[in-house]
Design an enzyme around this catalytic site. Structure first.
Site, short mmCIF file in Angstrom:
data_model
loop_
_atom_site.label_atom_id
_atom_site.label_comp_id
_atom_site.label_asym_id
_atom_site.label_seq_id
_atom_site.Cartn_x
_atom_site.Cartn_y
_atom_site.Cartn_z
CG ASP A 78 -120.89 -33.54 39.90
OD1 ASP A 78 -121.89 -33.76 40.62
OD2 ASP A 78 -119.88 -34.26 39.90
CG ASN A 185 -112.74 -34.86 37.41
OD1 ASN A 185 -113.85 -35.28 37.72
ND2 ASN A 185 -112.45 -33.58 37.34
CG HIS A 186 -116.21 -37.78 40.18
ND1 HIS A 186 -117.55 -37.82 39.94
CD2 HIS A 186 -115.87 -36.48 40.19
CE1 HIS A 186 -118.01 -36.60 39.81
NE2 HIS A 186 -117.01 -35.76 39.95
CG HIS A 217 -113.13 -35.41 43.02
ND1 HIS A 217 -112.54 -35.29 41.78
CD2 HIS A 217 -114.02 -34.39 43.09
CE1 HIS A 217 -113.05 -34.27 41.14
NE2 HIS A 217 -113.95 -33.70 41.90
CG HIS A 311 -114.48 -28.74 43.90
ND1 HIS A 311 -113.42 -29.54 44.25
CD2 HIS A 311 -115.21 -29.45 43.03
CE1 HIS A 311 -113.53 -30.70 43.61
NE2 HIS A 311 -114.60 -30.65 42.87
N GLY A 361 -104.72 -33.48 43.46
CA GLY A 361 -103.83 -33.34 42.30
C GLY A 361 -104.07 -34.51 41.38
CG HIS A 386 -111.36 -27.15 41.64
ND1 HIS A 386 -110.62 -26.71 40.56
CD2 HIS A 386 -112.13 -28.16 41.16
CE1 HIS A 386 -110.94 -27.41 39.49
NE2 HIS A 386 -111.84 -28.29 39.82
N GLY A 387 -108.04 -27.61 42.33
CA GLY A 387 -107.35 -28.81 41.88
C GLY A 387 -106.15 -28.45 41.03
CB ALA A 388 -103.80 -30.52 39.15
#
Lengths: 463, 145
Positions: A78, A185-186, A217, A311, A361, A386-388
């Site tokens: 991606d 996760n988008h 996202h 990211h 998150g 970049h995230g959790a």
């Protein structure tokens, strides 16, 4: 260091996070990254590191721009997946009563779900416009405002895209996916600024307590996925020819200055611009949905783009190595640029405080806004987490979610969730992720990025 | 034992992505198991009819490459023609380069009857190794989702 490592690995984590990081193969993958030709100083792992394919997710590697390699797997399928945050002039009280209507309207207007196409059908001319202008193409075609471009990383444009380097398949897969969220996760979230940690920086970013924001996202959709697929095979051919052997085929790479490397960069640039167009259109659809659901005008909404970060990306940047400024190609695979105040690539509006860093998150505990600090340039090639980071595998999350009504659980917490697939919500439930707050505290304490604000979700749409 | 009576894939743990183990009596059987496994990730296969047939071909320098390329072809057909699959017939030939001829059985995706599963971005080479265990070949495949 093991036998083939050219540089050491460096991991940023708390004791607790490190214990979890050791539970899967993420650190083995960091070791593999340190084998890549031309890698400088060390392979870096951010505190949200987890097991990916090839590179770990949350991995950073800077390659010598002349002698080093470019690895499509170091960017990911991606290409230019990223996050954008839009602030509004609304407060929580303005949306609390009509919240369900608002989330339903967003769900209706924002195409989401596996393989889902949107209303925009891209012609060859459109593609050329996207490649040549990036996000500005979307603005010129009515999806947004000129001012939006000011606060996108690199103004939403990556130079060097060449349609000749892009396969017919990529064009075909991308033709109806600009302005679509995707799946997994988008997400598109309605958030409320819940806590401010740094008043002056929050003010510079235009954030204040109780304010409603939108967090988006998504990435380059099927267009980018196909380009990465195509070029991993190209790189495998290069490696066979050059006799280059790496511990994992998924790290397939070619010298930046080779026909294969140049070809990938030209196609990659096309996908980077495509992703910026995608997020620009998605934000436009969000603005439209707010106005439609709440019966307000764009002027009343005051939807302002705070920032848009990539990211999954590779960037040519100048960094100091052994006291000298050197051009490197920084691979950020699940990692965010985090430039400090004064850096020339930080938009003028934020140059006095530093670049906003957006850390989504989970959909229960919220997301964070940080600001780049000088430590990032000193230690991590200007990069932050970049995230959790996932904690539970998807299969474990599904087991945990069995028999639970996650939609009602979240609604009881004041969060309205709408998703195309029920399975998506189970896999993406808050328990599946590490606490983004703990991840952010590590980079904050390390002086890489400072915590500015916490965002609490109240509405979520997912594919 | 008939190949169709043997479970030809299973879903394994992976933190961020999806991993399956596919197996078969020979390379063609393994490829069929992998296609069926991927079809099951893409859609709820219990409800997929095999009304339509689509032929795809792939080649590869190694069995692993052949596997990734074939699954990539299936993915491409799924995304561009919006077809979901229930099964596949696979033949493998080796004339210097490995080639697979695959007939996919499935039907057009109908949101009223089908629920899609994963939005598979790609089939990866990560840790991919085709191994023989007893009289069967198996491989673990990581999909980026």
């Amino acid at each position: 260091m093991t036998g083939g490592m050219l540089v050491p690995g460096r991991v940023y984590a708390s004791e607790d996070l490190l214990r979890r990081i050791r539970e899967d193969k993420a650190l083995d993958q960091l070791v593999n990254v340190a084998h890549l030709p031309g890698i400088k100083r060390y392979a870096v792992a951010m505190p949200d590191i987890h097991w990916g394919y090839g590179f770990p997710i949350g991995g950073v590697a800077a390659m010598d721009a002349k002698e080093g390699v470019i690895s499509p797997g170091g960017v990911g399928y991606d290409i230019n997946c990223g996050v954008r945050l839009m602030s509004t002039g609304l407060s929580e009280g303005d949306v609390r009563t009509p919240l369900k209507k608002l989330v339903k309207t967003l769900f209706k207007n924002v195409p989401c779900g596996p393989g889902e196409g949107g209303k925009i059908k891209l012609s060859d001319k459109d593609y050329r416009g996207i490649f040549g202008k990036g996000a500005a193409w979307a603005v010129e075609n009515g999806w947004g405002e000129e001012a939006d471009l000011e606060t996108i990383e690199d103004r939403g444009y990556f130079p060097g895209a060449d349609p000749e380097a892009v396969s017919k398949r990529a064009f075909e897969r991308g033709k109806d996916q600009a302005g679509t969220l995707g799946s997994g996760n988008h997400f598109l979230e309605v958030d409320v600024v819940d806590e401010i940690y740094d008043d002056s920086v929050a003010e510079a970013f235009g954030l204040k307590p109780g304010q409603v924001c939108v967090l988006i996202h998504s990435g380059s959709r099927g267009f980018g996925h196909q380009i990465c697929t195509d070029y991993i095979d190209t790189m495998l051919g290069y490696m066979r020819r050059e006799g280059l052997v790496l511990p994992d085929k998924q790290l397939a790479c070619a010298r930046i200055d080779s026909p294969e490397g140049r070809g990938y960069l030209a196609a990659f640039a096309a996908a980077v611009n495509y992703a910026w167009v995608n997020r620009q259109v998605l934000m436009h659809l969000a603005r439209k949905s707010f106005c439609e659901a709440l019966g307000i005008t764009p002027r009343e909404l005051r939807g302002k783009l705070v920032y848009d970060v990539s990211h999954n990306i590779a960037k040519f940047e100048e960094h100091r190595l052994n006291g000298e400024s050197k051009k490197v190609c920084v691979h950020r695979k699940g990692a965010t640029r985090a430039f400090p105040k004064g850096h020339r690539l930080v938009p003028e509006a934020y140059r006095g405080v530093g670049q906003p860093v957006l850390i989504p998150g989970d959909m229960g505990r919220g997301s964070y806004v940080l600001v780049g600090l000088p430590g990032a340039l000193d230690e991590t090639f200007g990069t932050c987490c970049h995230g959790a980071g996932r904690m539970l595998s998807r299969t474990k999350a599904l087991k945990e979610g069995k028999g639970r009504d996650l939609f009602s659980e979240l609604e009881n917490k004041g969060i309205i969730v709408m998703a195309r697939g029920k399975k998506t919500v189970a896999e993406e439930m808050p328990d599946a992720y590490k606490d983004a707050g703990e991840v952010c505290r590590v980079v904050h304490d390390a002086g890489i990025a400072g915590m500015v604000a916490r965002l609490r979700p109240i509405g979520v749409i997912k594919g | 034992m008939l190949d169709c009576l043997v479970v030809s894939y299973e879903i394994l743990e992976h933190t961020a992505d999806v991993r399956i183990r596919a197996s078969g009596n020979d390379l063609a059987g393994l490829l069929r198991g992998a296609v069926r496994g991927m079809a099951c990730l893409i859609a709820v296969t219990n409800y997929v009819e095999g009304w339509e047939s689509v032929a795809v071909e792939a080649s590869g320098e190694t069995p692993e490459e052949l596997l990734v390329h074939l699954l990539g072809e299936v993915l491409y057909v799924h995304y561009t023609r919006r077809i979901i699959f229930s099964d596949a017939g696979v033949e493998v030939t080796d004339d210097g380069a490995l080639r697979a001829k695959c007939t996919l059985h499935g039907e057009a995706y109908d949101p009223a009857r089908h629920e899609l599963g994963y939005d598979i971005k790609a089939v990866t080479y990560h840790d991919l190794k085709i191994e023989r265990a007893g009289d069967r070949l198996s491989a673990e495949i990581v999909f980026d989702v």
